[in-house]
Each structure stands twice: as C-alpha cells, then as structure tokens.
Design a protein around this motif. Structure first.
Motif, PDB file in Angstrom:
ATOM      1  N   LEU A 245      12.126 -68.725  -5.035  1.00  0.00           N
ATOM      2  CA  LEU A 245      11.812 -69.957  -4.657  1.00  0.00           C
ATOM      3  C   LEU A 245      10.266 -70.114  -4.585  1.00  0.00           C
ATOM      4  N   GLY A 246       9.632 -71.084  -5.335  1.00  0.00           N
ATOM      5  CA  GLY A 246       8.287 -71.204  -5.416  1.00  0.00           C
ATOM      6  C   GLY A 246       7.927 -72.400  -4.886  1.00  0.00           C
ATOM      7  N   THR A 247       7.231 -73.653  -5.479  1.00  0.00           N
ATOM      8  CA  THR A 247       6.960 -74.782  -4.949  1.00  0.00           C
ATOM      9  C   THR A 247       7.994 -75.620  -4.657  1.00  0.00           C
ATOM     10  N   THR A 248       7.899 -76.662  -3.674  1.00  0.00           N
ATOM     11  CA  THR A 248       9.086 -77.550  -3.435  1.00  0.00           C
ATOM     12  C   THR A 248       8.424 -78.658  -3.044  1.00  0.00           C
ATOM     13  N   SER A 249       9.083 -79.952  -3.022  1.00  0.00           N
ATOM     14  CA  SER A 249       8.320 -81.262  -2.738  1.00  0.00           C
ATOM     15  C   SER A 249       9.610 -82.167  -2.313  1.00  0.00           C
ATOM     16  N   VAL A 250       9.218 -83.236  -1.577  1.00  0.00           N
ATOM     17  CA  VAL A 250      10.141 -84.175  -1.173  1.00  0.00           C
ATOM     18  C   VAL A 250      10.029 -85.305  -2.167  1.00  0.00           C
ATOM     19  N   GLY A 251      11.183 -86.124  -2.257  1.00  0.00           N
ATOM     20  CA  GLY A 251      11.064 -87.288  -3.311  1.00  0.00           C
ATOM     21  C   GLY A 251      10.593 -88.497  -2.521  1.00  0.00           C
ATOM     22  N   THR A 252      10.242 -89.587  -3.089  1.00  0.00           N
ATOM     23  CA  THR A 252       9.652 -90.861  -2.588  1.00  0.00           C
ATOM     24  C   THR A 252      10.547 -91.815  -2.926  1.00  0.00           C
ATOM     25  N   PRO A 253      11.725 -92.007  -2.561  1.00  0.00           N
ATOM     26  CA  PRO A 253      12.671 -93.141  -3.117  1.00  0.00           C
ATOM     27  C   PRO A 253      12.279 -94.245  -2.081  1.00  0.00           C
ATOM     28  N   THR A 254      12.833 -95.375  -2.319  1.00  0.00           N
ATOM     29  CA  THR A 254      12.512 -96.498  -1.479  1.00  0.00           C
ATOM     30  C   THR A 254      12.738 -96.144   0.108  1.00  0.00           C
ATOM     31  N   VAL A 255      13.801 -95.710   0.377  1.00  0.00           N
ATOM     32  CA  VAL A 255      14.014 -95.253   1.529  1.00  0.00           C
ATOM     33  C   VAL A 255      13.970 -93.855   1.693  1.00  0.00           C
ATOM     34  N   GLY A 256      12.787 -93.405   2.349  1.00  0.00           N
ATOM     35  CA  GLY A 256      12.460 -91.846   2.343  1.00  0.00           C
ATOM     36  C   GLY A 256      11.873 -91.584   3.759  1.00  0.00           C
ATOM     37  N   ALA A 257      11.676 -92.516   4.440  1.00  0.00           N
ATOM     38  CA  ALA A 257      10.985 -91.931   5.651  1.00  0.00           C
ATOM     39  C   ALA A 257      11.939 -91.099   6.616  1.00  0.00           C
ATOM     40  N   GLY A 258      11.317 -90.398   7.232  1.00  0.00           N
ATOM     41  CA  GLY A 258      12.246 -89.378   8.355  1.00  0.00           C
ATOM     42  C   GLY A 258      12.533 -87.859   7.404  1.00  0.00           C
ATOM     43  N   PHE A 259      12.003 -87.784   6.280  1.00  0.00           N
ATOM     44  CA  PHE A 259      12.089 -86.593   5.635  1.00  0.00           C
ATOM     45  C   PHE A 259      10.859 -86.267   5.017  1.00  0.00           C
ATOM     46  N   THR A 260      10.384 -85.029   5.521  1.00  0.00           N
ATOM     47  CA  THR A 260       8.960 -84.560   5.101  1.00  0.00           C
ATOM     48  C   THR A 260       9.024 -82.930   4.772  1.00  0.00           C
ATOM     49  N   GLN A 261       8.058 -82.522   4.005  1.00  0.00           N
ATOM     50  CA  GLN A 261       7.951 -81.138   3.849  1.00  0.00           C
ATOM     51  C   GLN A 261       7.062 -80.894   4.742  1.00  0.00           C
ATOM     52  N   ALA A 262       7.212 -79.493   5.589  1.00  0.00           N
ATOM     53  CA  ALA A 262       6.521 -78.900   6.508  1.00  0.00           C
ATOM     54  C   ALA A 262       5.647 -77.619   5.684  1.00  0.00           C
ATOM     55  N   ALA A 263       6.379 -77.095   4.810  1.00  0.00           N
ATOM     56  CA  ALA A 263       5.751 -76.076   3.968  1.00  0.00           C
ATOM     57  C   ALA A 263       6.704 -75.794   2.621  1.00  0.00           C
ATOM     58  N   ASN A 264       6.217 -75.126   1.606  1.00  0.00           N
ATOM     59  CA  ASN A 264       7.215 -74.903   0.592  1.00  0.00           C
ATOM     60  C   ASN A 264       8.696 -74.479   1.075  1.00  0.00           C
ATOM     61  N   GLY A 265       9.591 -74.713   1.102  1.00  0.00           N
ATOM     62  CA  GLY A 265      11.039 -74.337   1.325  1.00  0.00           C
ATOM     63  C   GLY A 265      11.499 -74.856   2.713  1.00  0.00           C
ATOM     64  N   LYS A 266      10.494 -75.455   3.374  1.00  0.00           N
ATOM     65  CA  LYS A 266      10.610 -76.052   4.802  1.00  0.00           C
ATOM     66  C   LYS A 266      10.587 -77.324   4.951  1.00  0.00           C
ATOM     67  N   PHE A 267      11.656 -78.133   5.085  1.00  0.00           N
ATOM     68  CA  PHE A 267      11.736 -79.752   5.197  1.00  0.00           C
ATOM     69  C   PHE A 267      12.087 -80.036   6.738  1.00  0.00           C
ATOM     70  N   THR A 268      11.571 -81.114   7.245  1.00  0.00           N
ATOM     71  CA  THR A 268      11.566 -81.614   8.464  1.00  0.00           C
ATOM     72  C   THR A 268      12.223 -83.086   8.452  1.00  0.00           C
ATOM     73  N   LEU A 269      13.479 -83.179   9.107  1.00  0.00           N
ATOM     74  CA  LEU A 269      14.085 -84.428   9.386  1.00  0.00           C
ATOM     75  C   LEU A 269      13.910 -84.928  10.728  1.00  0.00           C
ATOM     76  N   THR A 270      13.155 -86.051  10.709  1.00  0.00           N
ATOM     77  CA  THR A 270      12.666 -86.521  11.941  1.00  0.00           C
ATOM     78  C   THR A 270      13.462 -87.632  12.503  1.00  0.00           C
ATOM     79  N   ASP A 271      14.185 -88.308  11.612  1.00  0.00           N
ATOM     80  CA  ASP A 271      14.832 -89.590  12.016  1.00  0.00           C
ATOM     81  C   ASP A 271      16.358 -89.358  11.474  1.00  0.00           C
ATOM     82  N   TRP A 272      17.219 -88.158  11.850  1.00  0.00           N
ATOM     83  CA  TRP A 272      18.267 -88.102  11.205  1.00  0.00           C
ATOM     84  C   TRP A 272      19.677 -88.581  12.003  1.00  0.00           C
TER      85      TRP A 272
END
Length: 438
Positions: A245-272
């Motif tokens: 696994l190398g680089t990763t990124s989160v999408g930016t759909p119309t409704v994307g708030a609450g899902f962010t990337q902390a680092a490559n391969g690490k994602f944070t759900l803040t409003d789940w």
C-alpha cells in the motif's frame, strides 16, 4: 514410688487422648491442621549436684501442643470462589477489623457482594484502579462487583487484508452496495457508540485499474453524516508494483464531511453515529455519540497480491455494556470477571500472609489463627511471590490428619493411661502393706 509420678502420667495420657481425639474429630474439616502433644520429663532441682546426680524423676509434664502445618490434600470442587493454597501462606480475613488467618478457602459472597467465609469474615486482598490494574500495598476487603460493565465507544480499528491483484474491474457501474456486480470484495465490522449501541461499518472495494482500488464505506448502510444521501464515504488506495500500500486519499463527494485522512492508510471517522428515524419517520439524533476524536481506521497493513481477497486480522476496541457471567482466579490470585459482551477485567487480587514462626500462631477456632508475639508479624504478598505458595482455584485443602496414624496414637494413649493407673494402684497397695506392718 510417688503418687505424683503416676498422676502426672495420667494427666499426660489424658492430654494425648484429647489431642488425638481432636485430630480425629477434625479429620474432615477443611484446612484443619493436626496437633501433637509434646512431653518432657521432670526432675527435682537441688543445690547439691551430688544428691541429684542419680536422682529419680518426678514424672512427666506437657511442654506444648504443637500444630503440624504440613500440606493437606487438595481436592477439586469446581466452585469459583473455593481456593486452596499449595505451599506456604494463609488467607487473610477480617473479623470486624481484627485479622484472622486461615487455610480454609471455602469462600462465597454476602448480600453486598463481599467475599466472605462461613463465619462472615471478609477476605482481604488488593483492589484495582480505574484502568483495571492491581494496586498493591493497600489491603481492602475483596468484593465481587455485579454492576454492569460500562460500554466503550470504538476509537480504534486495525485491519490486515489482501485485495486480489488479479481481480478485474466490475463490468457494472456505478457502485451500488445492493448490487454485488458493482464491487469486487466487501466485509463488515461491528463498532460501538457511547451508549454501547452496535453499528455495522461496511467496506466495499472496487478494482479501478492495475494497482488502484476504491473503497466505499457506510455505517448501518448509509452515509452517517447524511443518512438521506445515496453517496457513501470513499477513499482511493494505490499500491506499488510489489503489492504494498502506497498513497491513499479520501474522496470529496457532495456529502463527505466526517471522513478524513490522518496519514496514508489511516482514515478517521469523526461523525459516524447515524441518526435514527423517529415515530414520524423523520431522521433524528438518538442521543449517542462517537468516541472523542472519532474512529481511527488503520489500513496500512493492506496488500494487493495475487491471491484471494480476504481479511486476515481485524481488531477494534469498543464494546457494548455487559453483565458479569463468570468469575475465575489464577495461580497468582488475580480475580477475573468475564462479562456477557465477551470482555473480561481484573477485579482484585487475593493475597497471602506468612509468619517467621507459624507454631507461634494462636488458634482462634473455626480453622483460624491470630498473630501473637511468638509468631512474629505477618509478611504479606501475592501468591507465587517470595516464599508464598500457589493458589489453586476451584479446589479446597483437606485436613492433614492421617487417620490411620491417629488411631494408632489412640491405642498408645489408652495403654499409657492404663499403665499409669496401674502404678498408682500398685503404690496404694504398697502403702497399705506398710501401714498394716506398723
């Protein structure tokens, strides 16, 4: 021949009979330690060595009743609070604040959950802090806490998986969680909110091109930031030619708030935590919340090799509330509570006490002893520490009385008693003969 010699012999024989009888009577008493009568001969003191050099003894005296603290047989009972000590040491109990030491490990609980013996003496030990770690050095009455285990919201999720590098991109587009033809692989994980409610985090993986995958994520089947939206959370996963696994990124759909990337391969759900429908069918908050800081998804161990897509390891740290189902104790005295949610925690530790001179302990009755000046002060520690023995849970130590040997001792004491009675009878006959001669 003096009457005193025979009388002292009768007293000694009577003492031996009493000690033997007491041993026999307690041969089935849990934790009982047999006693032994020890005697010594008596000689009259004299200021003149010559007159006492070949002197006749003045009988026998009881020097002490010593207790034999050798190990008793350990028998399994299966009861969770039955305990047996294999080796040195005594259980510490509190009799309204007074210390009583015992080898009888038949314990239970009172109406308040305190661990007590048949005499309602409380078992002493070490407590635990808020993190479930044993606090050594501070003795407290041990207690079985039957209150529900508080839930813990999920704040960490670690996943190890492989996405099949030989997979081909789905022929049906766009992605639809309800249509298995639109994605290559999926799985779900239970996560928990602040009230212990279980939610299903579903992850779907779609092969884009040679070394790129897209992940779609929903909670309870929806985008938790806006349950009315049909757009899930998305992330792009890029792999090297070696399948790492190398680089990763989160999408930016119309409704994307609450899902962010902390680092490559690490994602944070803040409003789940999804909203729930009320009686009118309108989405509304259900009162629960995610963990502070959200849920961190660690996917750095994801690979893309030419083998089947599969999750090989997964761990999340949240759980629902649970009630106590079983209690277990290990060889070091640690007491573990297992709860209906599958979790377990340490609720205390049983301690043992030992003495420099166990023969100096004062019998207290009810298979207990108290400290005395002769015994020395107790040395307190956990089982298997220092000179302390091992704790066997679900077992009891039987009396160490050797019944066969005691029956032999009974015959010996009886013969001794009869022989001493004969000496008194003989002395009486001689005295009567002397009186008649005069």
């Amino acid at each position: 021949m003096s009457f005193n010699v025979g009388l002292s012999g009768l007293n000694a024989a009577n003492t031996a009979l009493n000690v033997t009888g007491n041993n026999i009577a307690n041969s089935a008493t849990t934790g009982f330690k047999s006693s032994r009568a020890e005697f010594g001969d008596v000689y009259a003191n004299s200021l003149f060595l010559g007159s006492a050099k070949n002197g006749v003894g003045s009988g026998v005296t009881t020097e002490q009743i010593s207790q034999q603290f050798n190990q008793g047989t350990i028998t399994n009972t299966g009861a969770s609070l039955d305990m047996a000590i294999n080796g040195n040491g005594f259980f510490m109990t509190s009799d309204n604040g007074a210390r009583v030491y015992t080898r009888a490990g038949a314990f239970g609980t009172d109406k308040s959950g305190n661990i007590v013996d048949a005499n309602n003496n409380q078992l002493m030990g070490y407590g635990v802090d808020t993190d479930g770690k044993v606090v050594q050095g501070v003795l407290i009455p041990l207690k079985v806490d039957t209150s529900a285990l508080a839930p813990k919201p999920s704040d960490s999720l670690s996943e190890t998986m492989n996405l099949n590098s030989s997979a081909v991109a789905p022929s049906v587009t766009p992605f639809d969680a309800k249509d298995t033809n639109t994605y290559n692989y999926s799985f779900s994980t239970d996560i928990y909110d602040s009230q212990g409610n279980s939610h299903s985090l579903s992850q779907y993986f779609v092969k884009d091109n040679t070394n790129q995958w897209t992940m779609y994520a929903t909670v309870d089947g929806v985008n938790p930031h806006d349950p009315t939206s049909t757009v899930p959370y998305t992330a792009t996963l890029n792999f090297s030619s070696a399948g790492v696994l190398g680089t990763t990124s989160v999408g930016t759909p119309t409704v994307g708030a609450g899902f962010t990337q902390a680092a490559n391969g690490k994602f944070t759900l803040t409003d789940w935590v999804p909203a729930a429908k009320n009686a009118a069918g309108v989405m509304a908050a259900n009162g629960s919340a995610p963990a502070d800081g959200g849920l961190v998804m660690n996917m750095t161990a994801t690979t893309s090799y030419n083998t089947s897509s599969a999750v090989t390891a997964k761990d999340q740290n949240g759980y629902a509330t649970g009630s106590l189902t079983t209690l277990s104790i290990d060889g070091e005295g640690n007491m573990f509570g297992t709860y209906s949610n599958g979790k377990s925690k340490t609720i205390g530790q049983v301690v043992l006490a030992n003495f420099a001179n166990v023969q100096g302990l004062t019998p207290n009755g009810n298979t207990g002893w108290r400290e005395s000046a002769s015994s020395g002060v107790p040395v307190v520690g956990a089982p298997q520490s220092g000179t302390m023995g091992t704790l066997n849970a679900g077992a009891l130590e039987e009396s160490n009385v050797d019944l066969t040997a005691e029956l032999v001792n009974l015959i010996k004491a009886q013969s001794n008693y009869q022989a001493n009675a004969k000496t008194i009878s003989t002395q009486s006959t001689i005295m009567q003969t002397i009186i008649q001669m005069t």
